[in-house]
Design a protein around this motif. Structure first.
Motif, PDB file in Angstrom:
ATOM      1  N   PHE A 544       0.970  -1.138   0.201  1.00 28.79           N
ATOM      2  CA  PHE A 544       0.091   0.067  -0.060  1.00 28.79           C
ATOM      3  C   PHE A 544       0.979   1.401   0.111  1.00 28.79           C
ATOM      4  CE2 PHE A 544      -2.025  -3.620   2.345  1.00 28.79           C
ATOM      5  CZ  PHE A 544      -3.180  -3.725   1.412  1.00 28.79           C
ATOM      6  N   PRO A 545       0.834   1.954  -1.237  1.00 34.07           N
ATOM      7  CA  PRO A 545       1.762   3.292  -1.252  1.00 34.07           C
ATOM      8  C   PRO A 545       1.148   4.537  -0.506  1.00 34.07           C
ATOM      9  CG  PRO A 545       0.349   2.853  -3.274  1.00 34.07           C
ATOM     10  CD  PRO A 545       0.027   1.825  -2.207  1.00 34.07           C
ATOM     11  N   VAL A 546       2.225   5.321  -0.046  1.00 32.78           N
ATOM     12  CA  VAL A 546       1.778   6.461   0.743  1.00 32.78           C
ATOM     13  C   VAL A 546       2.203   7.549  -0.565  1.00 32.78           C
ATOM     14  CG1 VAL A 546       2.236   8.078   2.495  1.00 32.78           C
ATOM     15  CG2 VAL A 546       2.404   5.564   2.906  1.00 32.78           C
ATOM     16  N   VAL A 547       1.010   8.114  -1.119  1.00 35.70           N
ATOM     17  CA  VAL A 547       1.167   8.674  -2.321  1.00 35.70           C
ATOM     18  C   VAL A 547      -0.176   9.987  -1.986  1.00 35.70           C
ATOM     19  CG1 VAL A 547       2.430   7.489  -3.987  1.00 35.70           C
ATOM     20  CG2 VAL A 547      -0.232   7.259  -3.666  1.00 35.70           C
ATOM     21  N   ILE A 555      -4.086   3.925  -8.164  1.00 34.30           N
ATOM     22  CA  ILE A 555      -3.404   2.624  -7.838  1.00 34.30           C
ATOM     23  C   ILE A 555      -4.006   1.483  -7.219  1.00 34.30           C
ATOM     24  CG2 ILE A 555      -1.393   1.785  -6.495  1.00 34.30           C
ATOM     25  CD1 ILE A 555      -0.012   4.479  -7.029  1.00 34.30           C
ATOM     26  N   GLY A 556      -5.013   1.921  -6.285  1.00 31.87           N
ATOM     27  CA  GLY A 556      -5.939   0.985  -5.818  1.00 31.87           C
ATOM     28  C   GLY A 556      -6.762  -0.043  -6.816  1.00 31.87           C
ATOM     29  N   MET A 557      -7.304   0.866  -7.769  1.00 36.48           N
ATOM     30  CA  MET A 557      -8.035   0.363  -8.807  1.00 36.48           C
ATOM     31  C   MET A 557      -7.015  -0.754  -9.567  1.00 36.48           C
ATOM     32  SD  MET A 557     -10.941   2.844 -10.293  1.00 36.48           S
ATOM     33  CE  MET A 557      -9.756   4.252 -10.593  1.00 36.48           C
ATOM     34  N   TRP A 558      -6.077  -0.166  -9.769  1.00 35.90           N
ATOM     35  CA  TRP A 558      -5.230  -1.028 -10.754  1.00 35.90           C
ATOM     36  C   TRP A 558      -4.468  -2.304  -9.804  1.00 35.90           C
ATOM     37  CZ3 TRP A 558       0.477  -1.512  -9.251  1.00 35.90           C
ATOM     38  CH2 TRP A 558       1.130  -1.866 -10.099  1.00 35.90           C
ATOM     39  N   LEU A 559      -4.374  -2.132  -8.463  1.00 28.11           N
ATOM     40  CA  LEU A 559      -4.128  -3.405  -7.701  1.00 28.11           C
ATOM     41  C   LEU A 559      -5.321  -4.434  -7.682  1.00 28.11           C
ATOM     42  CD1 LEU A 559      -1.905  -1.841  -4.852  1.00 28.11           C
ATOM     43  CD2 LEU A 559      -1.214  -3.492  -6.666  1.00 28.11           C
ATOM     44  N   MET A 560      -6.486  -3.779  -7.277  1.00 23.48           N
ATOM     45  CA  MET A 560      -7.575  -4.575  -7.235  1.00 23.48           C
ATOM     46  C   MET A 560      -8.218  -5.104  -8.681  1.00 23.48           C
ATOM     47  SD  MET A 560      -9.780  -2.421  -4.223  1.00 23.48           S
ATOM     48  CE  MET A 560      -9.653  -0.954  -4.979  1.00 23.48           C
ATOM     49  N   GLY A 561      -7.778  -4.822  -9.499  1.00 24.02           N
ATOM     50  CA  GLY A 561      -7.991  -5.300 -10.925  1.00 24.02           C
ATOM     51  C   GLY A 561      -9.290  -4.745 -11.491  1.00 24.02           C
ATOM     52  N   ILE A 573       4.824   4.383 -10.600  1.00 26.46           N
ATOM     53  CA  ILE A 573       4.442   5.312  -9.283  1.00 26.46           C
ATOM     54  C   ILE A 573       4.463   4.347  -7.804  1.00 26.46           C
ATOM     55  CG2 ILE A 573       2.647   6.506  -8.117  1.00 26.46           C
ATOM     56  CD1 ILE A 573       1.963   7.368 -11.107  1.00 26.46           C
ATOM     57  N   TRP A 574       3.963   2.944  -8.077  1.00 26.26           N
ATOM     58  CA  TRP A 574       3.742   2.017  -7.008  1.00 26.26           C
ATOM     59  C   TRP A 574       5.143   1.613  -6.497  1.00 26.26           C
ATOM     60  CZ3 TRP A 574       5.093  -2.910  -6.656  1.00 26.26           C
ATOM     61  CH2 TRP A 574       4.662  -3.719  -5.253  1.00 26.26           C
ATOM     62  N   ARG A 575       6.012   1.407  -7.390  1.00 23.90           N
ATOM     63  CA  ARG A 575       7.501   0.929  -6.903  1.00 23.90           C
ATOM     64  C   ARG A 575       8.174   1.956  -6.254  1.00 23.90           C
ATOM     65  NH1 ARG A 575       8.726  -3.125 -12.013  1.00 23.90           N
ATOM     66  NH2 ARG A 575       8.263  -4.972 -10.854  1.00 23.90           N
ATOM     67  N   LYS A 576       8.276   3.275  -6.815  1.00 23.36           N
ATOM     68  CA  LYS A 576       8.713   4.333  -6.364  1.00 23.36           C
ATOM     69  C   LYS A 576       8.557   4.675  -5.221  1.00 23.36           C
ATOM     70  CE  LYS A 576      10.057   6.213 -10.934  1.00 23.36           C
ATOM     71  NZ  LYS A 576       9.968   7.333 -11.802  1.00 23.36           N
ATOM     72  N   ALA A 577       7.073   4.547  -4.702  1.00 25.44           N
ATOM     73  CA  ALA A 577       6.553   5.067  -3.507  1.00 25.44           C
ATOM     74  C   ALA A 577       6.927   4.448  -2.330  1.00 25.44           C
ATOM     75  CB  ALA A 577       5.010   5.014  -3.618  1.00 25.44           C
TER      76      ALA A 577
END
Length: 1078
Positions: A544-547, A555-561, A573-577
């Motif tokens: 869970f990213p802090v952005v 990102i939430g929609m992306w992770l949830m599909g 964005i997710w990897r850098k956060a």
């Protein structure tokens, strides 16, 4: 449980669960409002995993106390595990008891009458032995509720921030739509409040777990002396496999709905074969479920206390060795001899056997117990949408848009949330403590908690129709983080088990981890690092990213599909956060900010509801209760209340002819108090009561100055003509009126203004004679001497030379206030009768003072009837009843119409009132058969308790609550009116047992209206009579006076009468009575 015993095999119905919860909540409120009648816990202790969580729990405890669920006399504290270490529920129990003992021993906590029991050394310092003795002397007498609520809720991760025990459970929420949302904790408190009476005056501890609501009548528990007792229930074997199972001896105490037997063995999450081999399976194929509830009393309690007070070194050893000691496996095993050998190999096992092993463990099996477990997210939704769905308040303290601009399923549960136009919420979803604005879709069977999505302006500007989608069967929650990092959105699938590893086919958002990693092109190392020893599961995945808020949603929609757009951008964005796991999140929550945000959010919602209520003018909400929530906002709460007060002058213009002035003025009283202006509120209260009196007078067509009565043709007064010495003619007129008293079965309060002026009223009552005579009467006659003389049966007398001097308001201490009020409302002071003669009025009431038999109103009816007879005006029962209603407002007693109806009309009757101008009364006599009359007269005992009561003291409290629109009171009075009709049907069917059940429910409702309608002596009387009776209650408004005891049969009535006459502890008088039928 006895082998072969036939027990209940079906689950409780929703109505049965509701009845148990309502009874438990009634007792919880009674214990908070009147602890002398319903003793409360001396202390409520919650275990917590850390000091931060303990602070959160203390905030919740303060909320419960503010809401009237914990009385001021009860100590309430949360105790964190030492050093935030995992020590197990057993060690946490010992640590919590030790901490409580030290808390209660602090000088500020020890009552003056207990300070003499504390032992100190000669130099004033306490050594360990002296401290131990003091702890034991104080704690042994206490009644403690201990609730295990600490730890991390891996299977209900969205409840972790608030604490699983504090998750929302809106059962019965519709009973009080303006009150706080009921939490699981609140319902547990209610059930435990009934358990408190099972301890009686012997100290002890009642231990419960924070993820189970055991629905049963805990007041019926039988607890063994000097022992521990585990509460069990028969359960199917598939459920038993996931919990603890108890093996109980076949012999013991057996009742219709319970058994109390010695425990022979314990099993923890056994397999089917283990249960069969251990003889844990009952004849009906079920097993005894360990509900997680343990009661300890007597010597077992003292030994547990001693162990707790000496436990500090043992707990330090556990922390050093990184071991845990369980309550349900280890500590309980010390009370079961067959487990001792196994226990010796467990952490602190030998200590437990030495300290506790001398006492026994019993099983109290409640056959009717419903075991509601909240161990997983799907279980939470099942309890909201399953068989008990009818108990759920699906909309509570929320702000919702019009149905034409949103799509919210009827089965969705929306609690303490603000939903804006454009939002969609699917079936059976739960939205709690959230604000949702913009283009948002929440799928079915989803959970949203603490989420604040405002506007989504960036998404809206992009032209997309939908900005955020939470798929079906998902959980979404948001929490503030420490160190001012901000807030973070968390999500997972409803069925995800964060403890199941990748290798064990664990899931995220309902999909296997390997598919998630493949679809999103995420490496295992991104989530779990390079460690080869760490278990790879959702609990410790750095997901869970802090952005920024918008990026978190995308990102939430992306992770949830829910979307695969911009995959590369989202992955980058997710990897850098900076990312956190659920495990890290549990230690990173900013609990103080969480409390502030929740308080302010609920205050804002309450303010919006209150403003709408004021702006649109009908004032149907409880402003007093809403203001309590508004004032939780320390920054703006008071200003909001002042703003609401400023709207009061507009109320009269907005709702002319619709809103009663008394309600308008009560709103001002409540708002003045919320603003801290007590002196102005007290002055405004006088205006409130004057308005009630005026409204009552208008409803019966008689104001204080307009006393015009229609004439009637006939009169029953006796008259003769006498000539005075001066030759003028004096006409002697005399009227004697004698009336019975009334006893009411059910329906009282629905007859009382202002309720009866605005809503339907219905009362079932009966006119009776006492000791063979009509006990209430008056003699009204003309005299040759002008003026008015009044005499009562206590030899009080007064002569009023100038009757015109009589005016309202009357002195409340005036013994002739009743007769003077009758003179005012009948208009006799302006009648020609006083131009030609004087009046002599004598009254009598051959019943004890404060009887509750309607004496005051019936005597008023007699006087009014006598005066109208002399004036040759309308003395019909209907007219007299309505005039007495106004009379009582002038007197300031504010009574209703049922007393005078009860005395004026003979026999048993069901009387109804219909609001309007004028108020319309309808009396329906009951055509009682000879069998019913004989059965009732022989089974019903009319008993004077000797307790003097005054109805208006109770009445003013009840009327004030009604004017505030107290929802609990309104629902109670509605039920009383409905019960009156049901009671009439029962009598028509000659079913006195059903009438008894109705009387019992009516008595509970009366105590809900005001706990001071009873007292300890009355409770003692009813406890004494209970084995003989199918129903009982005090008559009238309660507080003392007469009681009705309806026996189960004629033999029971004779036995009860004899028992009362022979009892040295119950000093009452049983009266001879009969139904009055002229």
């Amino acid at each position: 449980m006895e082998r072969g015993t036939r027990t209940r095999t079906r689950g409780q119905t929703a109505d049965e669960v509701a009845a148990i919860l309502r009874k438990s909540w009634y007792r919880l409120r009674l214990s908070a409002r009147h602890p002398a009648r319903a003793p409360a816990w001396d202390a409520i202790v919650l275990t917590a995993a850390s000091p931060e969580q303990a602070a959160l729990f203390d905030w919740h405890l303060a909320r419960a106390r503010r809401s009237g669920r914990i009385p001021p006399s009860t100590a309430a504290l949360a105790v964190p595990d030492p050093d935030a270490a995992r020590i197990g529920s057993g060690a946490a129990t010992l640590h919590a008891l030790s901490a409580l003992a030290r808390h209660l021993l602090s000088p500020s906590q020890v009552p003056d009458d207990e300070k003499g029991t504390l032992i100190t050394s000669e130099n004033g310092n306490s050594d360990d032995n002296i401290l131990l003795t003091s702890m034991l002397s104080v704690m042994a007498k206490k009644h403690i509720l201990l609730l295990h609520a600490g730890g991390d809720s891996k299977r209900v991760p969205w409840a972790n921030p608030m604490g699983k025990v504090f998750l929302p459970l809106p059962y019965l929420a519709s009973d009080n739509p303006d009150g706080p949302i009921p939490l699981l904790f609140d319902h547990i408190l209610a059930i435990s409040s009934s358990a408190r009476q099972a301890f009686k005056n012997e100290g002890g501890i009642f231990i419960m777990t924070g993820d189970v609501l055991p629905c049963f009548d805990a007041s019926n528990m039988i607890l063994p002396d000097d022992a521990s007792c585990i509460i069990t229930a028969p359960i199917t074997m598939d459920v038993a496999c996931n919990h603890g199972v108890i093996i109980a001896a076949e012999d013991g105490i057996k009742g219709e709905n319970y058994s109390l037997c010695l425990v022979e063995n314990l099993l923890q999450k056994p397999t089917m074969n283990e249960m069969l081999e251990s003889h844990a399976v009952l004849p009906d194929g079920r097993a005894l479920l360990d509900t997680g509830i343990i009661a300890v009393r007597g010597k077992a309690w003292e030994e547990l206390l001693r162990l707790a007070c000496l436990s500090s070194p043992m707990i330090k050893d556990l922390i050093t060795c990184k071991k845990e000691m369980s309550l349900y496996e280890d500590m309980v095993a010390a009370w079961v001899p067959v487990k001792h050998e196994w226990l010796k190999s467990r952490p602190l096992g030998k200590h437990l056997i030495d300290a506790l092993g001398a006492q026994k463990l019993f099983s109290f099996c409640s056959y009717d117990l419903s075991f509601l477990h909240f161990g997983t997210s799907i279980e939470v939704l099942d309890h909201l949408g399953g068989p008990n769905s009818g108990l759920v308040g699906r909309r509570h303290l929320c702000s919702l848009p019009e149905t034409t601009v949103c799509d919210i399923a009827a089965t969705a549960v929306i609690l303490s949330s603000k939903i804006s136009p454009g939002v969609s919420i699917g079936e059976d979803s739960l939205v709690y403590d959230s604000s949702l604005s913009g283009r948002i879709q929440i799928g079915s069977q989803s959970i949203v908690v603490g989420v604040n999505i405002q506007g989504l302006s960036q998404c809206e500007q992009s032209g997309k129709l939908v900005c955020f989608i939470l798929p079906d069967r998902h959980c979404l929650w948001e929490v503030p983080l420490v160190k001012s990092v901000g807030r973070i959105l968390i999500y997972c699938g409803l069925h995800d088990n964060p403890k199941v590893s990748l290798e064990e086919n664990g899931t995220f958002c309902g999909k296997p981890w390997r598919k998630v990693l493949s679809d999103l092109k995420i490496d295992e190392a991104d989530l779990w690092g390079s460690s080869t020893t760490q278990q790879k599961c959702l609990w410790n995945a750095k997901l869970f990213p802090v952005v920024s808020p918008v990026e978190m949603l995308n990102i939430g929609m992306w992770l949830m599909g829910s979307t695969y757009n911009n995959h590369k951008e989202m992955l980058s964005i997710w990897r850098k956060a900076h990312r956190v796991s659920l495990e890290e999140l549990h230690r990173s929550i900013n609990y103080p900010q969480l409390c502030i945000d929740s308080s302010n959010h609920q205050a804002e919602l309450a303010a919006g509801i209150a403003k709408a209520c004021m702006t649109y003018g009908l004032l149907g909400r409880n402003l007093s209760e809403l203001c309590e929530e508004i004032l939780q906002n320390d920054a703006f709460g008071l200003e909001i209340c002042k703003e609401l007060l400023g709207l009061c002058p507009n109320l009269e213009k907005q709702s002319v002819g619709i809103l009663p002035p008394s309600r308008q003025y009560q709103v001002q009283v409540d708002l003045l108090r919320a603003c801290g202006d007590e002196s102005a509120a007290v002055l405004m209260e006088q205006t409130v009561w004057a308005a009630v009196a005026s409204e009552t007078a208008s409803a019966v067509k008689y104001g204080f100055e307009d006393n015009v009565f229609d004439s009637t043709d006939g009169t029953n007064s006796s008259s003769s003509l006498l000539r005075d010495p001066n030759g003028s003619i004096f006409q002697l007129k005399k009227a004697i009126v004698e009336l019975p008293v009334r006893v009411d079965f059910v329906g009282g309060w629905s007859d009382t203004p202002p309720w009866s002026l605005e809503r339907l009223g219905c009362v079932l009552n009966m006119a009776i004679t006492l000791e063979g005579s009509l006990p209430i009467g008056t003699l009204v006659e003309t005299t040759q001497n002008f003026g008015v003389s009044i005499v009562d049966d206590a030899s009080n007398h007064v002569y009023i030379e100038d009757p015109a001097s009589i005016s309202a308001p009357l002195d409340k201490d005036d013994p002739f206030r009743l007769v003077k009020s009758a003179l005012l409302v009948t208009g006799v002071l302006h009648h020609t009768i006083l131009l030609e003669s004087g009046l002599h009025i004598r009254t009598w009431a051959k019943v004890p003072r404060g009887s509750g038999l309607g004496t005051s109103s019936i005597l008023a009816a007699a006087v009014v009837k006598g005066l109208l007879r002399l004036m040759e005006e309308d003395e019909s029962n209907d007219n007299v009843a309505r005039v007495v209603l106004v009379l009582e407002q002038i007197m300031g007693t504010g009574g209703g119409w049922q007393d005078q109806i009860g005395g004026l009309y003979p026999g048993i009757k069901c009387a109804q009132s219909f609001p309007g101008q004028p108020l319309r009364l309808q009396v329906i006599p009951l055509a009682a058969s000879l069998h019913l009359v004989q059965e009732l007269e022989q089974r019903l005992l009319v008993v004077f308790t000797g307790q003097v009561r005054l109805a208006n003291q109770v009445l003013q409290k009840v009327v004030t609550r009604y004017l505030r629109r107290d929802n609990l009171l309104i629902s109670s009075i509605k039920r009383l009116a409905a019960l009156a009709k049901i009671g009439r049907e029962a009598l028509m069917n000659n079913d006195l047992d059903e009438l008894g059940h109705i009387m019992l429910e009516a008595w509970r409702l009366h105590q809900e209206l005001d706990p001071y309608c009873s007292n300890q002596f009355v409770d003692k009387l009813f406890t004494f009579a209970d084995p003989y009776c199918c129903g009982y209650k005090l008559v009238g408004a309660g507080g003392g006076g007469f009681a009705l005891l309806l026996a189960k049969g004629r033999r029971h009535a004779r036995e009860l009468k004899q028992a009362l006459e022979e009892s040295e502890d119950i000093n009452v008088k049983v009266y001879k009575w009969s139904i009055y039928s002229p």
